[in-house]
Enzyme design. Structure first.
Site, short mmCIF file in Angstrom:
data_model
loop_
_atom_site.label_atom_id
_atom_site.label_comp_id
_atom_site.label_asym_id
_atom_site.label_seq_id
_atom_site.Cartn_x
_atom_site.Cartn_y
_atom_site.Cartn_z
N TYR A 266 0.84 -1.19 0.00
CA TYR A 266 0.00 0.00 0.00
C TYR A 266 0.88 1.24 0.00
CZ TYR A 266 0.03 1.92 4.88
OH TYR A 266 0.35 2.54 6.07
N PHE B 70 3.74 9.66 4.36
CA PHE B 70 4.18 9.09 3.09
C PHE B 70 4.93 7.80 3.43
CE2 PHE B 70 7.16 7.91 -0.11
CZ PHE B 70 6.70 8.39 -1.33
N GLU B 71 4.35 6.68 3.08
CA GLU B 71 5.07 5.42 3.18
C GLU B 71 4.51 4.46 2.15
OE1 GLU B 71 4.61 3.88 7.17
OE2 GLU B 71 2.55 3.24 6.83
N ILE B 72 5.40 3.69 1.55
CA ILE B 72 5.03 2.63 0.62
C ILE B 72 5.55 1.34 1.23
CG2 ILE B 72 5.15 1.76 -1.74
CD1 ILE B 72 5.78 4.61 -2.66
N TYR C 250 10.01 -1.44 2.97
CA TYR C 250 9.51 -0.15 3.47
C TYR C 250 10.14 0.98 2.67
CZ TYR C 250 7.85 3.37 6.77
OH TYR C 250 7.20 4.45 7.34
#
Length: 376
Positions: free
Chosen positions: A194, A278-280, A222
């Site tokens: 996500y 903001f993180e993927i 991450y």
């Protein structure tokens, strides 16, 4: 003499005609072949060729277009926890994300709320994208107080706190939800990755590759973009609780972890954290037994309510404890602004596909970003 001048003039005239004719012919060819058999313009192909040579491209999916409502190379989505009154701020975010990136990739959006979404909200979001959009409400046991929390003690902390968001009850519910439950929501259960998004943020750069594919291809767990230090009054005992967890579970901490990003030479907490707005993330990390054990330990310690432990420091300590640096990625090519802080890639004022001023997007110079570059 006159005859020779006429001959020279005539030669020049017919030469000009020949050049013009050649240019017209080339223009006709250019126009007729402007698009390849896939409907892609030659200018796009040139740009794609260039972008595939970049560090983050180079795959078949780096610059391709994914149609809406079709299977993507990675099961992923853009996810936000929002409320109905966030509509305008979220519309601004989606507009920029679509213009900068998702109009080419059409990854779905998932929006979660502790209350049902209004028809106005849902239609206002759908107006901006061709991608699939899903809306969900939170499950009751993931929003609110767990049974072991002393609510009088939690209330006293709120009423006497002087730090930002210190008096907010719902902010604490949010931090706990983002720390331990968002990835368990039924709408996310089939996702591999996500990308967390927020209202009222800005994306400064065209993104000509698929970050999800890049993460999966490189076995990254991450991805982050801004790394400030946490405000100490909000995490007064978080490191003590973390040390207690590590002492009880030494077998969970790999020898090659990047724990020294959050721990200094005196075994004290650096308060460095990845700003999680903001993180993927590869969601298998949050679903792992190690992360689940750490969250459950913190949840029972009560610091989400007796202090104001945020999801950002919780995520960041977990990443540092359980992952090697090789599985954590700094998306320094993505210019990003969240109210109060921003990151602008170097040189973006004069060149490239970002439009921002590095002097104003100064997060790359944070102590914690520098510390990230220094650790092995």
């Amino acid at each position: 003499m006159i005859t020779s001048r006429r001959v020279v003039a005539a030669a020049k005239f017919f030469g000009i005609l020949a050049v013009l004719g050649l240019l017209v012919h080339m223009g006709t060819i250019l126009f007729s072949t402007r698009y390849n058999t896939n409907g892609q313009s030659i200018f796009e192909m040139w740009g794609n060729s260039l972008s595939q040579s970049k560090e983050y491209g180079g795959s078949a999916h780096a610059t391709g277009t994914y149609a809406p409502n079709t299977e993507k190379p990675v099961k992923a989505a853009l996810v936000a926890l929002v409320r109905n009154d966030d509509l305008y701020g979220l519309r601004k975010t989606i507009r920029e994300l679509e213009d900068r990136w998702n109009r080419k990739y059409n990854y779905p959006y998932i929006f979660l709320n502790d209350k049902p979404f209004s028809e106005k909200f849902m239609s206002g979001v759908r107006d901006l994208t061709n991608a699939r959009v899903e809306f969900g409400t939170l499950e009751p046991d993931t929003w609110g107080y767990p049974e072991w929390i002393d609510q009088n003690k939690a209330k006293h902390e709120r009423e006497t706190s002087t730090y930002i968001k210190g008096r907010s009850e719902s902010y604490r519910f949010m931090c706990r939800f983002q720390s331990g439950f968002v990835f368990k929501h039924p709408l996310l259960q089939d996702l591999e990755y996500y990308w967390r998004i927020e209202p009222d943020v800005h994306y400064f750069c065209d993104i000509d590759y698929d970050p999800f594919v890049y993460m999966k291809k490189n076995n990254l767990k991450y991805g982050w973009n801004i790394a400030p230090s946490e405000y100490e009054p909000t995490v007064r005992t978080l490191w003590n609780s973390t040390q207690e967890f590590m002492n009880k579970n030494p077998d969970m901490i790999p020898s090659n972890s990047m724990i020294d990003w959050v721990r200094d030479s005196n075994n004290q907490y650096t308060r460095c954290h990845f700003w999680s707005n903001f993180e993927i993330v590869d969601l298998s990390f949050y679903r792992s037994k190690e992360y689940q054990a750490y969250f459950d330990f913190l949840d029972h310690a009560g610091g989400f309510f007796y202090e104001r432990w945020g999801d950002a420091p919780v995520h960041s300590i977990a990443v540092s404890m359980f992952l090697p640096k090789s599985q954590v990625h700094y998306f320094d090519d993505i210019g990003y602004y969240h109210p109060a802080m921003s990151h602008c890639p170097d040189g973006s004022k004069e060149r490239g596909k970002c439009v921002c001023d590095p002097k104003e997007g100064w997060a790359n110079g944070f102590t914690c970003a520098k510390r990230w570059r220094q650790i092995s």
